[in-house]
Write a protein that holds these residues in place. Structure first.
Motif, mmCIF file in Angstrom:
data_model
loop_
_atom_site.group_PDB
_atom_site.id
_atom_site.type_symbol
_atom_site.label_atom_id
_atom_site.label_comp_id
_atom_site.label_asym_id
_atom_site.label_seq_id
_atom_site.Cartn_x
_atom_site.Cartn_y
_atom_site.Cartn_z
ATOM 1 N N ASP A 107 -24.063 97.002 34.876
ATOM 2 C CA ASP A 107 -25.479 96.648 34.818
ATOM 3 C C ASP A 107 -26.228 97.536 35.805
ATOM 4 O O ASP A 107 -26.178 97.308 37.019
ATOM 5 C CB ASP A 107 -25.670 95.165 35.168
ATOM 6 N N ALA A 133 -24.850 96.248 30.046
ATOM 7 C CA ALA A 133 -25.962 95.304 29.943
ATOM 8 C C ALA A 133 -27.227 96.124 29.725
ATOM 9 O O ALA A 133 -27.715 96.786 30.638
ATOM 10 C CB ALA A 133 -26.073 94.458 31.213
ATOM 11 N N ASN A 142 -27.777 93.076 24.908
ATOM 12 C CA ASN A 142 -29.064 92.743 25.528
ATOM 13 C C ASN A 142 -28.854 91.976 26.832
ATOM 14 O O ASN A 142 -28.213 90.922 26.860
ATOM 15 C CB ASN A 142 -29.866 91.894 24.532
ATOM 16 N N ALA A 143 -29.387 92.497 27.931
ATOM 17 C CA ALA A 143 -29.186 91.884 29.240
ATOM 18 C C ALA A 143 -29.749 90.473 29.310
ATOM 19 O O ALA A 143 -29.197 89.612 30.002
ATOM 20 C CB ALA A 143 -29.832 92.758 30.324
ATOM 21 N N ALA A 144 -30.836 90.197 28.593
ATOM 22 C CA ALA A 144 -31.419 88.855 28.601
ATOM 23 C C ALA A 144 -30.477 87.850 27.947
ATOM 24 O O ALA A 144 -30.294 86.731 28.441
ATOM 25 C CB ALA A 144 -32.771 88.858 27.895
ATOM 26 N N LEU A 200 -27.261 88.122 27.791
ATOM 27 C CA LEU A 200 -26.149 87.935 28.723
ATOM 28 C C LEU A 200 -26.529 86.983 29.846
ATOM 29 O O LEU A 200 -25.716 86.145 30.271
ATOM 30 C CB LEU A 200 -25.708 89.286 29.290
ATOM 31 N N SER A 201 -27.757 87.081 30.339
ATOM 32 C CA SER A 201 -28.222 86.155 31.376
ATOM 33 C C SER A 201 -28.214 84.728 30.860
ATOM 34 O O SER A 201 -27.858 83.780 31.582
ATOM 35 C CB SER A 201 -29.635 86.535 31.834
ATOM 36 N N ASP A 220 -36.782 87.526 33.403
ATOM 37 C CA ASP A 220 -36.030 88.395 34.312
ATOM 38 C C ASP A 220 -37.027 89.137 35.196
ATOM 39 O O ASP A 220 -37.795 89.975 34.716
ATOM 40 C CB ASP A 220 -35.185 89.383 33.505
ATOM 41 N N ALA A 237 -33.794 84.865 35.881
ATOM 42 C CA ALA A 237 -32.783 85.873 36.191
ATOM 43 C C ALA A 237 -33.418 86.949 37.057
ATOM 44 O O ALA A 237 -34.636 87.150 37.040
ATOM 45 C CB ALA A 237 -32.208 86.476 34.906
ATOM 46 N N ALA A 293 -27.082 88.850 34.357
ATOM 47 C CA ALA A 293 -26.661 89.677 33.219
ATOM 48 C C ALA A 293 -25.218 90.123 33.377
ATOM 49 O O ALA A 293 -24.441 90.125 32.412
ATOM 50 C CB ALA A 293 -27.586 90.877 33.063
ATOM 51 N N TRP A 294 -24.831 90.497 34.604
ATOM 52 C CA TRP A 294 -23.453 90.919 34.831
ATOM 53 C C TRP A 294 -22.491 89.753 34.581
ATOM 54 O O TRP A 294 -21.453 89.920 33.919
ATOM 55 C CB TRP A 294 -23.257 91.456 36.255
#
Length: 377
Positions: free
Chosen positions: A18, A108, A138-140, A142-143, A156, A294, A342-343
């Motif tokens: 990320d 991410a 998508n990082a969102a 994942l969050s 975020d 996030a 996200a990570w």
């Protein structure tokens, strides 16, 4: 989407990556926190060796920073050569494990990232860094996974940009993505102007001292050993820039002060409300009741309660922030995780059987480079 069962990660067979505007989070699937968290800078500063999410410092060294030092800005890659050097540093120095050794890479990806950027990142990972397989997610979303959900609206608040992203069953709703420059760098810039500090010192002081409704003065030791006093008014004033109605503006080239207002200067409560309005009416209530926070800036003391109050005042239906607003229930386990949400979500996702069917191998990419788009989420 059917997410499947957890599978054995083979002692961290996948690297979770990320790369944000301010910091890099990197580590292995199946672990609770990233192995390394360090400034996303490429410059002359010493190597950031093993800056763990388990308590090691994250602020950059005393070397003055400008945005030219950072390969990623507002979720977009601003310098590919610098990013390549940063990733090489991440793998060889921080993780001491490279994709060439057989590690797949889950990236991410910033919400709203362009396909051209994904293509270039895939080429960098496959051809230069010799990754055997990659996955873009998508990082969102994942969050949201990190909070134990597959539906909700993720807010975020990062270093240089804030994004509100509705997610339905693991998929980001692209047309309802909203962005604003009201983010951590703005808080740092306000504090820098009020106290006459450089960006790195202001960011360090922000992380240690800023809080909504701060009741008293505090002393903060800066990275060079200097101790400064931050009065209660300065502690509380800087983060209020995230919610104020007045125009705030963008951070200048040296990240130390504010310039003219940018194209998108919405405060955070308006950012969330605007995103909700772009969603199907049948989903608006559920999303409003699951506003998942996030990003490191949301860790400022009092942030959750402040946003909760603003949303309750501005929305026509009930709103609830996760991990809990003023007087609301806190969510066990997610309160501290959201800094690396996200990570953490990527680590969870790469531990599922589904990941094995979604990642793109180098051979598949060589046969069809569009595969990274067809299997991105």
């Amino acid at each position: 989407m059917v997410y499947g069962q957890f599978h054995d990660c083979d002692a961290g067979s996948t690297i979770i990556l990320d790369v944000g505007s301010s910091s890099v989070k990197a580590g292995f699937c199946g672990e609770d926190l990233p192995r390394a968290v360090f400034p996303a800078r490429v410059g002359d500063q010493p190597t950031h060796k093993k800056r763990s999410a388990r308590g090691m410092p994250e602020s950059a060294e005393a070397t003055p920073a400008t945005r030219r030092d950072f390969p990623v800005r507002d979720g977009a890659v601003a310098g590919w050569e610098r990013l390549g050097k940063l990733l090489e540093l991440t793998f060889t120095e921080e993780l001491e494990a490279t994709p060439e050794q057989g590690y797949a890479v889950l990236v991410a990806e910033a919400p709203g990232a362009k396909e051209e950027q994904r293509e270039r990142m895939a080429r960098l990972l496959f051809e230069t860094l010799k990754a055997p397989a990659v996955c873009f997610y998508n990082a969102a979303a994942l969050s949201l996974f990190a909070s134990g959900r597959t539906r909700g609206l993720v807010l975020d608040v990062g270093a240089s940009v804030s994004k509100a992203v509705p997610v339905f069953e693991g998929f980001g709703i692209a047309h309802a993505l909203t962005t604003s420059k009201r983010a951590g760098a703005v808080v740092s810039a306000v504090l820098a102007e009020n106290m006459g500090l450089g960006h790195d010192d202001a960011r360090h002081a922000k992380e240690k001292a800023c809080a909504f409704g701060a009741p008293e003065d505090v002393e903060v030791e800066l990275p060079d050993g200097t101790v400064v006093s931050v009065d209660a008014a300065a502690r509380a004033l800087a983060p209020e820039a995230l919610f104020e109605d007045r125009e705030v503006g963008e951070v200048d080239e040296d990240c130390t002060s504010l310039t003219r207002p940018g194209d998108d200067d919405r405060n955070l409560q308006t950012l969330v409300a605007s995103s909700l309005q772009l969603c199907d009416k049948d989903l608006q209530v559920e999303f409003a009741e699951n506003v998942v926070l996030a990003g490191g800036t949301t860790m400022l003391p009092g942030f959750c309660g402040r946003l909760q109050n603003e949303l309750e005042r501005g929305l026509s239906h009930r709103a609830r922030c996760v991990p809990g607003g003023a007087g609301g229930p806190a969510e066990r386990g997610y309160t501290k995780q959201r800094k690396h949400a996200a990570w953490v979500g990527g680590s969870l996702f790469a531990s599922l059987e589904t990941f094995e069917h979604i990642k793109v191998t180098k051979r598949e990419w060589e046969d069809d480079e569009e595969a990274v788009h067809k299997r991105s989420f």
